[in-house]
Motif scaffolding. Structure first.
Motif, PDB file in Angstrom:
ATOM      1  N   GLY A 116       0.792  -1.224   0.000  1.00 40.02           N
ATOM      2  CA  GLY A 116       0.000   0.000   0.000  1.00 40.02           C
ATOM      3  C   GLY A 116       0.823   1.273   0.000  1.00 40.02           C
ATOM      4  N   ARG A 117       2.135   1.122  -0.159  1.00 42.70           N
ATOM      5  CA  ARG A 117       2.981   2.316  -0.182  1.00 42.70           C
ATOM      6  C   ARG A 117       3.019   2.886  -1.593  1.00 42.70           C
ATOM      7  NH1 ARG A 117       7.849  -0.750   2.794  1.00 42.70           N
ATOM      8  NH2 ARG A 117       7.524  -1.904   0.870  1.00 42.70           N
ATOM      9  N   GLN A 118       2.915   4.205  -1.672  1.00 39.88           N
ATOM     10  CA  GLN A 118       2.919   4.849  -2.971  1.00 39.88           C
ATOM     11  C   GLN A 118       4.319   4.811  -3.573  1.00 39.88           C
ATOM     12  OE1 GLN A 118       2.127   9.104  -3.017  1.00 39.88           O
ATOM     13  NE2 GLN A 118       0.532   8.704  -4.517  1.00 39.88           N
ATOM     14  N   HIS A 119       4.398   4.576  -4.894  1.00 38.87           N
ATOM     15  CA  HIS A 119       5.671   4.757  -5.566  1.00 38.87           C
ATOM     16  C   HIS A 119       5.460   5.328  -6.973  1.00 38.87           C
ATOM     17  CE1 HIS A 119       5.421   0.180  -6.559  1.00 38.87           C
ATOM     18  NE2 HIS A 119       4.755   0.863  -7.420  1.00 38.87           N
ATOM     19  N   TYR A 120       6.564   5.669  -7.582  1.00 38.77           N
ATOM     20  CA  TYR A 120       6.529   6.317  -8.896  1.00 38.77           C
ATOM     21  C   TYR A 120       7.415   5.559  -9.857  1.00 38.77           C
ATOM     22  CZ  TYR A 120       4.734  10.086  -6.017  1.00 38.77           C
ATOM     23  OH  TYR A 120       3.993  10.807  -5.135  1.00 38.77           O
ATOM     24  N   TRP A 121       7.015   5.544 -11.102  1.00 38.27           N
ATOM     25  CA  TRP A 121       7.818   4.875 -12.132  1.00 38.27           C
ATOM     26  C   TRP A 121       7.910   5.824 -13.326  1.00 38.27           C
ATOM     27  CZ3 TRP A 121       7.791  -1.085 -12.432  1.00 38.27           C
ATOM     28  CH2 TRP A 121       8.831  -1.526 -13.270  1.00 38.27           C
ATOM     29  N   ILE A 122       9.142   6.210 -13.637  1.00 38.46           N
ATOM     30  CA  ILE A 122       9.350   7.114 -14.767  1.00 38.46           C
ATOM     31  C   ILE A 122       9.539   6.289 -16.038  1.00 38.46           C
ATOM     32  CG2 ILE A 122      10.875   8.877 -15.776  1.00 38.46           C
ATOM     33  CD1 ILE A 122      11.629   9.679 -12.912  1.00 38.46           C
ATOM     34  N   GLY A 123       8.809   6.617 -17.068  1.00 39.16           N
ATOM     35  CA  GLY A 123       8.974   5.918 -18.344  1.00 39.16           C
ATOM     36  C   GLY A 123       7.688   5.976 -19.129  1.00 39.16           C
ATOM     37  N   GLY A 124       7.770   5.634 -20.398  1.00 41.74           N
ATOM     38  CA  GLY A 124       6.589   5.655 -21.256  1.00 41.74           C
ATOM     39  C   GLY A 124       6.124   7.082 -21.463  1.00 41.74           C
ATOM     40  N   GLY A 125       4.837   7.298 -21.377  1.00 40.37           N
ATOM     41  CA  GLY A 125       4.297   8.628 -21.647  1.00 40.37           C
ATOM     42  C   GLY A 125       4.124   8.856 -23.131  1.00 40.37           C
ATOM     43  N   THR A 126       3.420   9.924 -23.456  1.00 43.65           N
ATOM     44  CA  THR A 126       3.178  10.251 -24.858  1.00 43.65           C
ATOM     45  C   THR A 126       4.141  11.353 -25.280  1.00 43.65           C
ATOM     46  OG1 THR A 126       0.857   9.811 -24.414  1.00 43.65           O
ATOM     47  CG2 THR A 126       1.371  10.904 -26.500  1.00 43.65           C
ATOM     48  N   PRO A 127       4.991  11.073 -26.272  1.00 45.68           N
ATOM     49  CA  PRO A 127       5.897  12.136 -26.706  1.00 45.68           C
ATOM     50  C   PRO A 127       5.174  13.152 -27.575  1.00 45.68           C
ATOM     51  CG  PRO A 127       6.271  10.157 -27.998  1.00 45.68           C
ATOM     52  CD  PRO A 127       5.178   9.829 -27.017  1.00 45.68           C
ATOM     53  N   PHE A 128       5.492  14.418 -27.397  1.00 44.41           N
ATOM     54  CA  PHE A 128       5.040  15.390 -28.393  1.00 44.41           C
ATOM     55  C   PHE A 128       6.240  16.230 -28.810  1.00 44.41           C
ATOM     56  CE2 PHE A 128       4.164  17.292 -24.300  1.00 44.41           C
ATOM     57  CZ  PHE A 128       4.586  18.609 -24.437  1.00 44.41           C
ATOM     58  N   TRP A 129       6.130  16.768 -30.015  1.00 37.84           N
ATOM     59  CA  TRP A 129       7.295  17.383 -30.661  1.00 37.84           C
ATOM     60  C   TRP A 129       7.053  18.853 -30.879  1.00 37.84           C
ATOM     61  CZ3 TRP A 129       5.033  12.806 -32.250  1.00 37.84           C
ATOM     62  CH2 TRP A 129       5.806  11.646 -32.087  1.00 37.84           C
ATOM     63  N   ASP A 130       8.126  19.589 -30.957  1.00 35.51           N
ATOM     64  CA  ASP A 130       7.989  21.007 -31.282  1.00 35.51           C
ATOM     65  C   ASP A 130       7.738  21.170 -32.773  1.00 35.51           C
ATOM     66  OD1 ASP A 130      10.451  20.347 -32.307  1.00 35.51           O
ATOM     67  OD2 ASP A 130      11.491  22.057 -31.437  1.00 35.51           O
ATOM     68  N   GLU A 131       7.373  22.380 -33.148  1.00 33.26           N
ATOM     69  CA  GLU A 131       7.172  22.695 -34.560  1.00 33.26           C
ATOM     70  C   GLU A 131       8.526  22.714 -35.263  1.00 33.26           C
ATOM     71  OE1 GLU A 131       4.022  23.195 -35.714  1.00 33.26           O
ATOM     72  OE2 GLU A 131       3.373  22.695 -33.684  1.00 33.26           O
ATOM     73  N   GLY A 132       8.498  22.718 -36.569  1.00 31.85           N
ATOM     74  CA  GLY A 132       9.753  22.885 -37.312  1.00 31.85           C
ATOM     75  C   GLY A 132      10.030  21.695 -38.190  1.00 31.85           C
ATOM     76  N   GLU A 133       9.987  21.923 -39.484  1.00 29.97           N
ATOM     77  CA  GLU A 133      10.193  20.861 -40.464  1.00 29.97           C
ATOM     78  C   GLU A 133      11.615  20.331 -40.455  1.00 29.97           C
ATOM     79  OE1 GLU A 133       8.189  19.084 -42.739  1.00 29.97           O
ATOM     80  OE2 GLU A 133       6.832  19.861 -41.206  1.00 29.97           O
ATOM     81  N   ASP A 134      12.532  21.134 -39.907  1.00 26.49           N
ATOM     82  CA  ASP A 134      13.948  20.771 -40.013  1.00 26.49           C
ATOM     83  C   ASP A 134      14.442  19.951 -38.826  1.00 26.49           C
ATOM     84  OD1 ASP A 134      13.570  22.891 -38.301  1.00 26.49           O
ATOM     85  OD2 ASP A 134      15.353  24.000 -38.935  1.00 26.49           O
TER      86      ASP A 134
END
Ligand code: MN
Length: 251
Positions: free
Chosen positions: A196-214
């Motif tokens: 029942g102890r809270q923990h956190y797991w970093i990873g996954g998530g949805t990537p989003f990108w900045d503008e810019g064709e280059d």
């Protein structure tokens, strides 16, 4: 003279991407593998300094190190290889290294270390998801390696290469790109352990990108191979000039 090529990665000496890359590069040089004995993905540029490192000779020019990708390149160039390699190639990472990923990436950091030690270096990643087909990226790595052996690289510069995980006929071409921004949304998972102890797991998530064709990420989205020249000098030179001219600091 046959060029000496160091092949390394962050996924470990048994990773399939490493074996396919090494085999492909054997067409153009003498390949020596020095890679971590375990998965070191997201190890960044960390160097092991608080414990000794062991190198295992696995035979047939393969060595494992119980350390990070940076440790591998450091030991390879400093101790294991008979002389400085003509090329350091890191990969093939199963998954992209685009935008902000570059800061976390062990794959890219191995190429950064190679560059710091004066060897032309590139990092190769496969942009996509499982099932991974490494052959196309390996063939492109050979093309690029040939070009670098022929033309060299600009000073203090490495190449960060991302190849779409598609069939060759589905890749539209090659773009030289700049490093974009690739930010992950919801990358921290909050959950509870069996007690029942809270923990956190970093990873996954949805990537989003900045503008810019280059940018690197836009090239991948458009179905192109992305080749980004990265510089060891992280200085923002425009900011240096601006701050130097406008901020009057004293102590
Ligand atoms: Mn990895």
């Amino acid at each position: 003279m046959t060029p000496l090529i160091l092949v390394t990665n962050d996924d470990g000496v048994r990773a399939p991407g490493l074996a396919i890359l090494a085999q492909a590069l054997q067409a153009i040089g003498q390949v020596v593998i020095v890679a971590p004995d375990q998965d070191n993905s997201a190890a960044s540029h960390s160097l092991t300094m608080k414990r000794p490192l062991r190198v295992k000779d696995l035979g047939q020019d393969r060595y494992s190190v119980d350390g990070t990708p940076t440790d591998c390149v450091t030991l390879a160039l400093g101790k294991i290889l008979p002389h400085k390699p003509q090329l350091v190639v890191s990969g093939i990472n199963p998954g992209p290294n685009l935008g902000d990923d570059v800061s976390y990436s062990g794959t890219v950091s191995a190429a950064v270390e190679g560059t710091m030690l004066g060897a032309p270096s590139l990092a190769v990643s496969l942009a996509g998801e499982e099932p991974f087909c490494f052959e196309t990226a390996a063939a492109f790595a050979v093309t690029l390696a040939r070009t670098i052996l022929d033309k060299g690289l600009p000073k203090d510069t490495l190449l960060n290469v991302n190849v779409p995980n598609r069939r060759p006929e589905e890749i539209h071409g090659v773009r030289f790109t700049r490093q974009g921004r690739r930010v992950y949304d919801g990358a921290i998972k909050e959950t509870f352990d069996p007690w029942g102890r809270q923990h956190y797991w970093i990873g996954g998530g949805t990537p989003f990108w900045d503008e810019g064709e280059d940018t690197d990420a836009q090239a991948i989205l458009a179905g192109y191979v992305s080749v980004t020249p990265l510089h060891l000098d992280l200085t923002n030179h425009a900011a240096l000039r601006k701050l130097g001219a406008e901020w009057k600091l004293s102590i």
